[in-house]
Motif scaffolding. Sequence first.
Motif, short mmCIF file in Angstrom:
data_model
loop_
_atom_site.label_atom_id
_atom_site.label_comp_id
_atom_site.label_asym_id
_atom_site.label_seq_id
_atom_site.Cartn_x
_atom_site.Cartn_y
_atom_site.Cartn_z
N ASP A 112 5.29 -3.77 11.26
CA ASP A 112 4.55 -2.51 11.12
C ASP A 112 3.33 -2.68 10.22
O ASP A 112 2.23 -2.19 10.52
CB ASP A 112 5.47 -1.43 10.54
N THR A 113 3.52 -3.37 9.11
CA THR A 113 2.41 -3.59 8.17
C THR A 113 1.33 -4.47 8.80
O THR A 113 0.13 -4.20 8.65
CB THR A 113 2.93 -4.26 6.89
N ASN A 146 -7.71 -6.61 13.53
CA ASN A 146 -8.76 -5.62 13.29
C ASN A 146 -10.11 -6.09 13.81
O ASN A 146 -10.93 -5.29 14.28
CB ASN A 146 -8.85 -5.30 11.80
N LEU A 159 0.51 -4.79 11.95
CA LEU A 159 -0.24 -4.10 12.99
C LEU A 159 -1.31 -3.18 12.42
O LEU A 159 -2.20 -2.72 13.16
CB LEU A 159 0.72 -3.29 13.88
N VAL A 160 -1.25 -2.94 11.13
CA VAL A 160 -2.28 -2.12 10.46
C VAL A 160 -3.26 -3.00 9.68
O VAL A 160 -4.48 -2.78 9.72
CB VAL A 160 -1.64 -1.10 9.51
N ASN A 161 -2.76 -4.03 9.02
CA ASN A 161 -3.57 -4.77 8.05
C ASN A 161 -4.05 -6.14 8.51
O ASN A 161 -4.91 -6.73 7.86
CB ASN A 161 -2.79 -4.96 6.74
N ASN A 162 -3.50 -6.68 9.60
CA ASN A 162 -3.89 -8.03 10.01
C ASN A 162 -5.38 -8.09 10.32
O ASN A 162 -5.88 -7.34 11.17
CB ASN A 162 -3.07 -8.47 11.22
#
Length: 475
Positions: A66-67, A76, A69-72
Motif C-alpha cells: 500500500d505504501t 510516480n 503504490l503511493v510513494n514509489n
Amino acid sequence: MRNSKIYIIGVLAVVALYSCVPSREIRSENISVPQQYQNQSADTSNTGMVQWKEFFKDPNLIALIDTALVNNQELNIMLQQVDMAKNIIQAKKGEYLPFVNFLAGAEVEKVGEYTRNGAVESNLEVKEGEEFPEPLTNYTVGVFATWEVDVWKKLRNEKKAAVFNYLSSVEGKNFMVTNLVAEIADSYYELLALDNQLSIIDQNLKIQQNALKMVKLQKQAARATELAVKRFQAEVMKNQSHKYEIHQEIVETENRLNFLIGRSPKHIERESDNFIDTSIDIIYAGIPSQLLQNRPDIRQAEFELAAAKLDTKAAKASFYPQFTIKAGVGLEAFDTKYLTTTPESVLYSVIGDMVAPLINRNAIKAQYKNATDQQLQAVYEYEKAILNAYIEVVNQLSNIDNLKKSYDLKDGQVKALTESIDLSTRLFQSARVEYIEVLLAQREALESKMELVETKKDQMLAQVTMYRTLGGGWN
C-alpha cells in the motif's frame, strides 16, 4: 467549355495522384494459443483475477505494498508519462478543429512615390480634401480562422492513435504495478527466510558450543585430542562468521524494501516465526486465452499495434491533397478615427487552398515506409508478448510442482539429520565413533535446515511469480 476542360484536368490530376500512392501489405498478428496448459485441466478458475489484497494474507506485507503504490518514485514517474500521453490526445483533437485567433495590430509604412501604391496615394484624397498621411499608418482589429478540412481522416487517425498510445501507457503503468507488487513480496519473503536462517544458526551454535564443552571434557579425561578441540572451535567460529554475513544480507534486503516503498532506511515490521510452516495455497492457472485479457504487457502491446496501424493510415494520407480554408473578418483603417466607420472600414476574406505533393515525394515515402515497418515491428512485439506469457506460465507450473516434491524430501532429510546429531553425540561419549562423525552430523543438519528454508522461500517466490505471470497484482 473551358471550365469543363479545367474540371476534367483536375479530376485526372487527382486520379493520377491516387494511382501513384504506394501501398504495402502488412501481415495480420497471430494471437492463437493452446486451449489449455500442459498437464492441466481446462478449468477457467484463474488466480490472476484475484485482487492482490486478497492474494496476500500477511498484514505487514499488505501495508508495505500500500505504501509503495503511493510513494514509489519510479511508479510516480510513470504516472506523469501517462498524464503526458493524455495531454497528447487533447492536442491531436484540436488539430482537426478550426483555429480561431484574435488579431489587433498597428503598423507604419512609407512607400516610394514612384511605385504603384505611392502613385495612388499621391493622387487620391481620403475625403473632404484630406490626403493620406505620410508616412502611412494602419490599424487592424479582427478575428481570423484557419481550418484544415480532414478529408482523408489523417488528423482523426492521428488522434485515435494518440488514444491508443495513452491506453498503452496506462497498461504500461499497470505492468509496472504488477512487477512492483511482486518485487516487494519477493524481498519480504527473502527477509523472512534470512530471519529463519539466522535463527537456525543460533540454534546450531548452541549445539556446537555444547559439543565443544563435551570435547574439552573428553580431552581432560584423555579420551579426545587437541585436534578434536580445535576442529570444534573452528566449526563454531565458522558459523559465528556466517551470522554476520546474514546480518548484512538482512540490512540490504530491508533497505531494498525501504527504497521500493520510497522511504529512508528503517526497520521492516514482520513476523518470521512461522515462516517454515506457512501453507502454500493452490494456484489456479485458468486457460491460456485468459492471458490476453489479464496480462498488462500483452494489452500494452495490443494497443501499441492498434496505434501503429492508425499511424500507417495517417502516413499514407500525406500523399493526398490537403484542403485548407482560411477566413477572417475585422476592421482596418489608416487612422483610428475611421476604424469604427462601417461599412468602409470592414475587412473580410475567405480563401480555400488545395496542396498536393507532386514531385520529390521522398520524405513522405520514407515516412510511410517507416510507419509500415513500425506496424510490422508492433505485430512481432505483440506476438512475442503472448508467447512469452504462455511460456512463463508453463515454466512456473512445473516449478511449483517440482518445488513441492523437493520440499517434502528435504523435510524428511532434516528430520533424519537432526536425529543423527543426538545419536552421534551419544556414540561419541561412549567412544563408539570418532569426533569427526559428530562434526559431520552437525554440519549436515545445519546445511539441510538452511536448504529447507531456501526451498520454502523458493516456494513462496514461485507463488508470487505465478501470480504475476497470470497477470495479477495491478488490480
